[in-house]
Design a protein around this motif. Structure first.
Motif, PDB file in Angstrom:
ATOM      1  N   MET A   1       0.787  -1.210   0.011  1.00 34.62           N
ATOM      2  CA  MET A   1      -0.172   0.009   0.179  1.00 34.62           C
ATOM      3  C   MET A   1       0.752   1.208  -0.095  1.00 34.62           C
ATOM      4  N   GLU A   2       1.130   1.819  -1.116  1.00 35.93           N
ATOM      5  CA  GLU A   2       2.191   2.702  -1.554  1.00 35.93           C
ATOM      6  C   GLU A   2       1.364   4.154  -1.173  1.00 35.93           C
ATOM      7  N   GLN A   3       1.436   4.836  -0.230  1.00 39.14           N
ATOM      8  CA  GLN A   3       0.824   5.960   0.238  1.00 39.14           C
ATOM      9  C   GLN A   3       1.819   6.962   0.461  1.00 39.14           C
ATOM     10  N   THR A   4       1.688   8.097   0.065  1.00 41.57           N
ATOM     11  CA  THR A   4       2.663   9.274   0.301  1.00 41.57           C
ATOM     12  C   THR A   4       2.707   9.954   1.812  1.00 41.57           C
ATOM     13  N   ALA A   5       3.326  10.497   2.167  1.00 41.52           N
ATOM     14  CA  ALA A   5       3.482  11.038   3.503  1.00 41.52           C
ATOM     15  C   ALA A   5       2.629  12.175   3.906  1.00 41.52           C
ATOM     16  N   ASN A   6       2.105  12.390   5.030  1.00 35.07           N
ATOM     17  CA  ASN A   6       1.131  13.234   5.495  1.00 35.07           C
ATOM     18  C   ASN A   6       1.982  14.524   5.940  1.00 35.07           C
ATOM     19  N   GLY A   7       1.387  15.624   5.670  1.00 34.25           N
ATOM     20  CA  GLY A   7       2.047  16.813   5.736  1.00 34.25           C
ATOM     21  C   GLY A   7       1.294  17.950   5.331  1.00 34.25           C
ATOM     22  N   ASN A   8       1.558  19.177   6.077  1.00 33.40           N
ATOM     23  CA  ASN A   8       1.374  20.413   5.840  1.00 33.40           C
ATOM     24  C   ASN A   8       1.967  21.164   6.721  1.00 33.40           C
ATOM     25  N   HIS A   9       1.637  21.986   7.488  1.00 35.10           N
ATOM     26  CA  HIS A   9       2.306  22.966   8.782  1.00 35.10           C
ATOM     27  C   HIS A   9       3.473  23.310   8.334  1.00 35.10           C
ATOM     28  N   GLN A  10       3.792  23.960   6.976  1.00 41.53           N
ATOM     29  CA  GLN A  10       5.131  24.612   6.575  1.00 41.53           C
ATOM     30  C   GLN A  10       5.092  25.716   6.029  1.00 41.53           C
ATOM     31  N   HIS A  11       5.657  26.675   6.720  1.00 41.30           N
ATOM     32  CA  HIS A  11       5.708  28.122   6.116  1.00 41.30           C
ATOM     33  C   HIS A  11       6.722  27.992   4.936  1.00 41.30           C
ATOM     34  N   GLU A  12       6.343  29.269   4.070  1.00 42.93           N
ATOM     35  CA  GLU A  12       7.135  29.354   2.828  1.00 42.93           C
ATOM     36  C   GLU A  12       8.521  29.583   3.018  1.00 42.93           C
ATOM     37  N   GLN A  13       8.905  30.245   4.097  1.00 45.86           N
ATOM     38  CA  GLN A  13      10.343  30.697   4.556  1.00 45.86           C
ATOM     39  C   GLN A  13      10.956  29.391   4.865  1.00 45.86           C
ATOM     40  N   HIS A  14      10.511  28.090   5.166  1.00 42.90           N
ATOM     41  CA  HIS A  14      10.945  27.192   5.648  1.00 42.90           C
ATOM     42  C   HIS A  14      11.074  25.906   4.626  1.00 42.90           C
TER      43      HIS A  14
ATOM     44  N   SER B   1       8.024  21.068   9.980  1.00 48.72           N
ATOM     45  CA  SER B   1       9.135  21.860  10.849  1.00 48.72           C
ATOM     46  C   SER B   1       8.962  21.817  12.215  1.00 48.72           C
ATOM     47  N   HIS B   2       7.599  21.620  12.570  1.00 50.06           N
ATOM     48  CA  HIS B   2       7.252  21.652  13.976  1.00 50.06           C
ATOM     49  C   HIS B   2       7.497  20.413  14.406  1.00 50.06           C
ATOM     50  N   ILE B   3       8.421  20.111  15.441  1.00 51.66           N
ATOM     51  CA  ILE B   3       8.649  18.663  15.661  1.00 51.66           C
ATOM     52  C   ILE B   3       9.230  18.470  17.233  1.00 51.66           C
ATOM     53  N   VAL B   4       8.542  17.568  17.845  1.00 50.16           N
ATOM     54  CA  VAL B   4       8.974  17.248  19.061  1.00 50.16           C
ATOM     55  C   VAL B   4       9.557  15.658  18.923  1.00 50.16           C
ATOM     56  N   PHE B   5      10.833  15.439  19.463  1.00 56.88           N
ATOM     57  CA  PHE B   5      11.331  14.278  19.557  1.00 56.88           C
ATOM     58  C   PHE B   5      11.648  13.734  21.083  1.00 56.88           C
ATOM     59  N   LEU B   6      11.074  12.844  21.627  1.00 59.55           N
ATOM     60  CA  LEU B   6      11.480  12.548  22.977  1.00 59.55           C
ATOM     61  C   LEU B   6      12.662  11.671  22.856  1.00 59.55           C
TER      62      LEU B   6
ATOM     63  N   GLU C   1       8.480  31.867  18.192  1.00 59.73           N
ATOM     64  CA  GLU C   1       8.039  30.577  17.716  1.00 59.73           C
ATOM     65  C   GLU C   1       9.194  29.696  17.719  1.00 59.73           C
ATOM     66  N   PHE C   2       9.066  28.224  18.460  1.00 58.90           N
ATOM     67  CA  PHE C   2       9.811  27.088  18.575  1.00 58.90           C
ATOM     68  C   PHE C   2       9.667  25.959  17.267  1.00 58.90           C
ATOM     69  N   HIS C   3      10.649  25.561  16.757  1.00 55.39           N
ATOM     70  CA  HIS C   3      10.321  24.647  15.652  1.00 55.39           C
ATOM     71  C   HIS C   3      10.685  23.323  16.115  1.00 55.39           C
ATOM     72  N   ILE C   4      11.744  22.968  16.856  1.00 60.13           N
ATOM     73  CA  ILE C   4      11.944  21.572  17.102  1.00 60.13           C
ATOM     74  C   ILE C   4      12.464  21.673  18.679  1.00 60.13           C
ATOM     75  N   MET C   5      12.112  20.589  19.355  1.00 58.94           N
ATOM     76  CA  MET C   5      12.498  20.232  20.665  1.00 58.94           C
ATOM     77  C   MET C   5      12.984  18.680  20.698  1.00 58.94           C
ATOM     78  N   CYS C   6      14.207  18.418  21.101  1.00 57.04           N
ATOM     79  CA  CYS C   6      14.715  17.241  21.038  1.00 57.04           C
ATOM     80  C   CYS C   6      15.766  16.897  22.038  1.00 57.04           C
ATOM     81  N   ASN C   7      15.702  17.471  23.179  1.00 54.44           N
ATOM     82  CA  ASN C   7      17.034  16.979  24.149  1.00 54.44           C
ATOM     83  C   ASN C   7      16.181  16.378  25.064  1.00 54.44           C
ATOM     84  N   HIS C   8      17.023  15.613  25.872  1.00 53.85           N
ATOM     85  CA  HIS C   8      16.538  14.645  26.956  1.00 53.85           C
ATOM     86  C   HIS C   8      15.544  15.465  27.978  1.00 53.85           C
ATOM     87  N   MET C   9      14.337  14.741  28.152  1.00 53.94           N
ATOM     88  CA  MET C   9      13.520  15.163  29.226  1.00 53.94           C
ATOM     89  C   MET C   9      12.564  14.362  29.713  1.00 53.94           C
ATOM     90  N   ARG C  10      12.082  14.468  30.806  1.00 55.10           N
ATOM     91  CA  ARG C  10      10.891  13.734  31.197  1.00 55.10           C
ATOM     92  C   ARG C  10       9.670  14.165  30.729  1.00 55.10           C
TER      93      ARG C  10
END
Length: 552
Positions: free
Chosen positions: A102-115, A201-206, A262-271
């Motif tokens: 089932m080849e489907q493309t990725a979900n996405g929006n939420h991206q401003h032109e400057q990025h 471009s708005h991402i949280v990585f635990l 505005e923050f775009h990415i959060m990815c450092n160690h946290m609880r």
């Protein structure tokens, strides 16, 4: 007497020849009525046949229309790229079953032109500058069919990034040191089209512990830095978001001062605590994390955090497990690393035994909460597959997912564990084990629904080729080395516990531009975090540097 036909009616005739025909008018009327009745009956029957044929035609037309609409809906789903969360504990199909692609493309929006993503190829420019399914059982991990991967039936083999082939093995040794630009790192279907999705471009990585998360951190750092995105970095130039305390917004530099809009990415160690993270990050943020098999993870944690109170006085991991009731004290600082560390990182209480009365309830709550809070959970044992899946989820290019393993131990510091020890770890970290089992299963459902097995295999192969060719350009000897052999002190990784964390040496023949780009791939976590902090908050970084000099 015989009954010849007269104008379609039956009438009596004389059997004697030469005599005139005699027939009764009453008899004629009666037979005319019979004829009309039969004609009406025949017409009525014909109408029923027509109605039946009409119904069949309508049914066929409805079926064809329905199939056509289904086809259109599939295309619309591809355009929208929306993936529903798994609400149940699904099962992976058996290995001998032919999986439907089932080849489907990725979900996405939420991206401003400057990025918007640059149209150039980063890795291609590096070369140019050089002028060159099934259900999971409790005893065995799920393996995709015909993967040609190392054995990950733990604990007989404890492998980090087990799906990734070593960059200096096999036929890849025949590659030249300076490939020509025309042949370097070219892939087909390497990027999504803007018609199907927009890069997130708005991402949280635990960032979980000892799960290959440092490598993912480097991918996020490089992506964000190259596009001038803003990171939610720890306050006061720290490397972690004040872990192991529960996250609160003022742990992020720029929140209390309101210097960042505005923050775009959060990815450092946290609880993790979703309600607090959501106060910092935009509403359309994509949340994801990564898990590792608890047996392999426990072996790594014991080596890396050997100095914590729970491990300090033990001779081996087996010794700790046999005497955990004596060595482990939950109230002592840093002992959380020794017990259900995955559950702890996700924000759950980690001190629970497998036989506790509320164990099943707490396990169910943990799994459901993670499913609600996170869009995607990756699996360390299938790192390359995870990167391809992440690529589709974020609508990034395959080149964005290229990386070298960071914060990885030397093979000399890895220890094999007996099956008996492995079972003890599963029992000791029962909550982590149950979480891992569930998301190891849903991971492959994501693969099937979002990418497809055959396409996944093709893109994993492309990703590995990109990594080999990048190593051929950037790295001396194309492999990781022990920290004592790292020539540039600025590239030496942080050492902790009894683990020997390896690093890299750059190819000495690189020009300045290529060297700068290659350096980002191998820059250790602490150095890269400090680099971004200084770039985002130059005044605060200068004050911190001055304060450090004053203390010294």
């Amino acid at each position: 007497m015989s009954w010849p036909s007269k104008d379609g009616l039956l009438s009596p005739v004389s059997s004697s020849p030469g005599k005139p025909h005699h027939w009764s008018p009453g008899c004629y009327t009666e037979r005319r009525f019979v004829k009309r009745k039969r004609l009406l009956h025949s017409r009525h029957h014909s109408l029923w046949i027509l109605f039946i044929l009409l119904g069949v035609c309508i049914a066929i037309q409805t079926f064809v229309t329905h199939q056509a609409r289904n086809g259109k809906l599939v295309q619309l789903q591809q355009m929208k790229f929306s993936i529903k969360k798994e609400k149940e504990f699904p099962h992976i199909r058996p290995e001998d079953t032919r999986l439907q692609q089932m080849e489907q493309t990725a979900n996405g929006n939420h991206q401003h032109e400057q990025h918007e993503k640059p149209s150039y190829s980063l890795i291609g420019r590096l070369a140019s500058s050089q002028q060159e399914g099934r259900k999971v059982t409790l005893g065995k991990l799920l393996l995709p069919k015909d993967r040609n991967k190392p054995n990950v039936d733990l604990p007989s083999s404890l492998v980090s990034h087990s799906t990734r082939k070593d960059i200096n093995l096999g036929t890849e040794k025949r590659l030249t040191r300076s490939p020509t630009p025309s042949s370097f790192l070219k892939t087909q279907n390497n990027t999504h089209t803007q018609a199907t999705c927009h890069p997130k471009s708005h991402i949280v990585f635990l960032k979980t512990h000892k799960t290959a998360s440092s490598t993912i951190l480097n991918i996020l750092y490089r992506y964000g830095e190259s596009r001038n995105l803003t990171f939610a970095l720890p306050l006061n130039k720290q490397s972690q978001l004040f872990y192991p305390f529960f996250f609160v917004p003022h742990f992020v530099e720029g929140v209390s001062s309101r210097s960042v809009k505005e923050f775009h990415i959060m990815c450092n160690h946290m609880r993790f605590k979703k309600s607090e993270v959501a106060k910092v990050m935009p509403q359309d943020t994509f949340y994801f994390s990564i898990l590792r098999h608890p047996v392999a993870m426990m072996e790594s944690i014991f080596s890396y955090y050997k100095s914590i109170p729970a491990f300090r006085k033990t001779f081996s991991l087996e010794d700790f497990l046999d005497n955990s009731w004596r060595n482990y004290n939950a109230s002592v600082a840093n002992n959380h690393y020794a017990h259900n560390i995955l559950a702890f990182d996700f924000g759950f209480k980690n001190n629970i035994a497998a036989g506790a009365g509320d164990f099943e309830e707490r396990t169910t709550v943990a799994i459901k909460t993670i499913e609600q809070d996170f869009n995607l959970i990756l699996i360390s044992e299938y790192f390359d597959e995870s990167m391809v899946l992440l690529k589709y989820s974020l609508c990034w290019s395959l080149e964005d997912m290229v990386s070298f393993r960071l914060n990885s131990r030397s093979e000399q510091t890895r220890h094999s564990l007996s099956p008996n020890t492995a079972e003890k770890i599963k029992k000791w970290n029962a909550l982590d084990w149950r979480i891992y089992l569930h998301f190891n299963t849903t991971f492959w459902h994501k693969v099937d629904s979002l990418v497809g097995r055959q396409k996944m295999e093709r893109e994993v192969a492309q990703l590995r080729k990109l990594q080999v060719k990048l190593a051929n350009t950037c790295l001396k000897d194309r492999c990781a080395v022990d920290p004592s052999l790292v020539k540039d002190a600025r590239l030496k990784p942080f050492q902790y516990g009894t683990a020997v964390i390896q690093g890299y040496n750059l190819n000495p023949n690189l020009d300045i531009q290529t060297k700068t780009k290659c350096q980002r791939f191998i820059l250790p976590e602490l150095q890269y975090t400090h680099r971004l902090y200084t770039k985002q908050f130059p005044k605060e970084a200068a004050k911190h540097k001055q304060a450090t000099k004053t203390v010294k």
